[in-house]
Write an enzyme that holds these catalytic residues in place. Sequence first.
Site, PDB file in Angstrom:
ATOM      1  N   ASP A 188     -12.463 -10.114  -0.941  1.00 23.57           N
ATOM      2  CA  ASP A 188     -13.765 -10.175  -0.273  1.00 23.57           C
ATOM      3  C   ASP A 188     -14.699  -9.253  -1.045  1.00 23.57           C
ATOM      4  OD1 ASP A 188     -12.765  -7.697   0.744  1.00 23.57           O
ATOM      5  OD2 ASP A 188     -12.438  -8.519   2.751  1.00 23.57           O
ATOM      6  N   ASN A 245       2.099  -5.188  -3.133  1.00 21.63           N
ATOM      7  CA  ASN A 245       0.681  -5.474  -2.861  1.00 21.63           C
ATOM      8  C   ASN A 245      -0.070  -4.171  -2.597  1.00 21.63           C
ATOM      9  OD1 ASN A 245      -1.347  -7.599  -2.204  1.00 21.63           O
ATOM     10  ND2 ASN A 245      -1.243  -6.769  -0.128  1.00 21.63           N
ATOM     11  N   GLU A 272       0.801  -1.233   0.000  1.00 22.13           N
ATOM     12  CA  GLU A 272       0.000   0.000   0.000  1.00 22.13           C
ATOM     13  C   GLU A 272       0.838   1.289   0.000  1.00 22.13           C
ATOM     14  OE1 GLU A 272      -2.848  -0.374   3.214  1.00 22.13           O
ATOM     15  OE2 GLU A 272      -3.576  -2.280   2.466  1.00 22.13           O
ATOM     16  N   GLU A 295      -6.364 -10.539  -1.270  1.00 21.82           N
ATOM     17  CA  GLU A 295      -7.196 -10.293  -0.076  1.00 21.82           C
ATOM     18  C   GLU A 295      -8.672 -10.219  -0.464  1.00 21.82           C
ATOM     19  OE1 GLU A 295      -5.783  -6.866   2.143  1.00 21.82           O
ATOM     20  OE2 GLU A 295      -3.692  -7.422   1.865  1.00 21.82           O
ATOM     21  N   HIS A 336     -10.581  -5.918  -2.573  1.00 25.25           N
ATOM     22  CA  HIS A 336     -11.681  -5.705  -1.623  1.00 25.25           C
ATOM     23  C   HIS A 336     -12.800  -5.008  -2.408  1.00 25.25           C
ATOM     24  CE1 HIS A 336      -9.248  -6.913   1.769  1.00 25.25           C
ATOM     25  NE2 HIS A 336      -8.308  -6.049   1.435  1.00 25.25           N
TER      26      HIS A 336
HETATM   27  O1  G3I Z   1      -4.857  -7.573  18.941  1.00 21.26           O
HETATM   28  C1  G3I Z   1      -5.497  -6.409  19.426  1.00 21.26           C
HETATM   29  C2  G3I Z   1      -6.178  -6.679  20.724  1.00 21.26           C
HETATM   30  O2  G3I Z   1      -5.199  -6.993  21.691  1.00 21.26           O
HETATM   31  C3  G3I Z   1      -6.960  -5.451  21.145  1.00 21.26           C
HETATM   32  O3  G3I Z   1      -7.659  -5.710  22.308  1.00 21.26           O
HETATM   33  C4  G3I Z   1      -7.943  -5.049  20.041  1.00 21.26           C
HETATM   34  C5  G3I Z   1      -8.708  -3.788  20.373  1.00 21.26           C
HETATM   35  O4  G3I Z   1      -8.860  -2.957  19.245  1.00 21.26           O
HETATM   36  O5  G3I Z   1      -7.223  -4.825  18.868  1.00 21.26           O
HETATM   37  C6  G3I Z   1      -6.515  -5.971  18.411  1.00 21.26           C
HETATM   38  O6  G3I Z   1      -5.840  -5.621  17.253  1.00 21.26           O
HETATM   39  C7  G3I Z   1      -6.628  -5.529  16.092  1.00 21.26           C
HETATM   40  C8  G3I Z   1      -6.041  -6.469  15.064  1.00 21.26           C
HETATM   41  O7  G3I Z   1      -6.722  -6.317  13.835  1.00 21.26           O
HETATM   42  C9  G3I Z   1      -6.130  -7.922  15.483  1.00 21.26           C
HETATM   43  O8  G3I Z   1      -7.461  -8.296  15.641  1.00 21.26           O
HETATM   44  C10 G3I Z   1      -6.576  -4.106  15.589  1.00 21.26           C
HETATM   45  O9  G3I Z   1      -7.239  -3.242  16.484  1.00 21.26           O
HETATM   46  C11 G3I Z   1      -7.203  -4.018  14.237  1.00 21.26           C
HETATM   47  O10 G3I Z   1      -6.968  -2.716  13.694  1.00 21.26           O
HETATM   48  C12 G3I Z   1      -6.586  -5.032  13.292  1.00 21.26           C
HETATM   49  O11 G3I Z   1      -7.258  -4.944  12.056  1.00 21.26           O
HETATM   50  C13 G3I Z   1      -6.591  -5.530  10.965  1.00 21.26           C
HETATM   51  C14 G3I Z   1      -6.267  -4.467   9.936  1.00 21.26           C
HETATM   52  O12 G3I Z   1      -5.679  -5.070   8.811  1.00 21.26           O
HETATM   53  C15 G3I Z   1      -5.305  -3.421  10.490  1.00 21.26           C
HETATM   54  O13 G3I Z   1      -4.900  -2.539   9.502  1.00 21.26           O
HETATM   55  C16 G3I Z   1      -7.511  -6.575  10.353  1.00 21.26           C
HETATM   56  O14 G3I Z   1      -7.662  -7.661  11.288  1.00 21.26           O
HETATM   57  C17 G3I Z   1      -6.924  -7.095   9.059  1.00 21.26           C
HETATM   58  O15 G3I Z   1      -7.880  -7.884   8.409  1.00 21.26           O
HETATM   59  C18 G3I Z   1      -6.563  -5.936   8.146  1.00 21.26           C
HETATM   60  O16 G3I Z   1      -5.977  -6.446   6.979  1.00 21.26           O
HETATM   61  C19 G3I Z   1      -5.590  -5.480   5.990  1.00 21.26           C
HETATM   62  C20 G3I Z   1      -4.356  -5.986   5.302  1.00 21.26           C
HETATM   63  O17 G3I Z   1      -3.346  -6.265   6.253  1.00 21.26           O
HETATM   64  C21 G3I Z   1      -3.864  -4.996   4.267  1.00 21.26           C
HETATM   65  N1  G3I Z   1      -4.908  -4.647   3.335  1.00 21.26           N
HETATM   66  C22 G3I Z   1      -6.172  -4.207   3.929  1.00 21.26           C
HETATM   67  C23 G3I Z   1      -6.669  -5.240   4.920  1.00 21.26           C
HETATM   68  C24 G3I Z   1      -8.017  -4.834   5.480  1.00 21.26           C
HETATM   69  O18 G3I Z   1      -7.935  -3.665   6.237  1.00 21.26           O
END
Ligand code: G3I
Length: 302
Positions: A237, A170, A128, A235, A207
């Site tokens: 969806d 990517n 990105e 990715e 996406h």
């Molecule tokens: O692990 C912590 C947890 O300890 C905490 O209590 C909780 C409270 O917010 O957050 C948890 O972390 C979260 C993490 O996912 C794991 O679940 C983050 O807040 C959350 O922001 C994070 O989101 C991820 C996101 O990337 C972050 O940018 C998504 O799961 C994940 O699907 C998403 O994936 C991205 C790709 O890497 C890049 N392309 C876009 C795609 C979708 O956004």
Amino acid sequence: ATTLGAAAAGSGRYFGTAVSLSKLGDSTYSTILDREFNMITAENEMKWDTIEPSRGSFNFAPADSIVSHASAHGQRMRGHTLVWHSQLPSWVSSITDADTLRSVMNNHITTAMTHYKGKIYAWDVVNEAFADGSTQLRSSVFENVLGNGFVEEAFRTARNADPSATLCYNDYNIENWFDAKTQGVYSMVKDFKSRGVPIDCVGFQSHFGTSGPPASFQTTLSNFAALGVDVQITELDIAEASTTAYTDTVRACLNVARCTGITVWGIRDSDSWRTGENPLLFDNSGNKKPAYGAVLTALGGR
Ligand code: G3I
């Protein structure tokens, strides 16, 4: 073939999913994972904030557990991701000295890729980096402190660290050939290929909204492939999991020889980052949705 992975393998491709370590102990989840998918991307566990939370202190344990699962079940891994402006610890984003940041970035790439040498099929080396609606790189600590050259430097470092890994750029919103961002990435890849900068692949996150891929998606994939790189859907969806949209996406890949595989971004709707959009192939109980059947059929399975 009766599973996504086996059907994709029929044309020499893979079918993968994002996996979250915290769900591997859920037997509904892991049963579907190991039955249907032959490629895994760690959804969060290989990102910088997890693997190098403080300078020089590496935490590979969460990602190692996913890699072990993959290896025990005959699944390959995509590595996601080495250099990204998001999920980046503040100790990195606050660096202002170019020599320091260059050394930190290269050490991160080299240490992670060396740790997983031979175990990762393809790495998202840079994720990105382009700005939305633009042909230019976005503002980030890497761009602001190192300039445009950081992308090239990351790929050169990655090639040295694991010469047998497929090195990918990517991004999202690069599926429509007529978008400025697509043209920006295309120009970069063309330039890299002409100057011998090591890049092997472009990942299209895909996406999509309810209408699915843009009409030009296959054109985009084939134009990139013509530059001499593999293309992958990394990715996928689709809002409300439209069967037509999923079918169109799979067909676009199958119609391009160098489209080497498709990864969906999660298994059940409840596993998706797109809360409330029901964008995946399995419902919250793990039942196959109509989109599952559409994808399986499009892949040549039944
Ligand atoms: O692990 C912590 C947890 O300890 C905490 O209590 C909780 C409270 O917010 O957050 C948890 O972390 C979260 C993490 O996912 C794991 O679940 C983050 O807040 C959350 O922001 C994070 O989101 C991820 C996101 O990337 C972050 O940018 C998504 O799961 C994940 O699907 C998403 O994936 C991205 C790709 O890497 C890049 N392309 C876009 C795609 C979708 O956004």
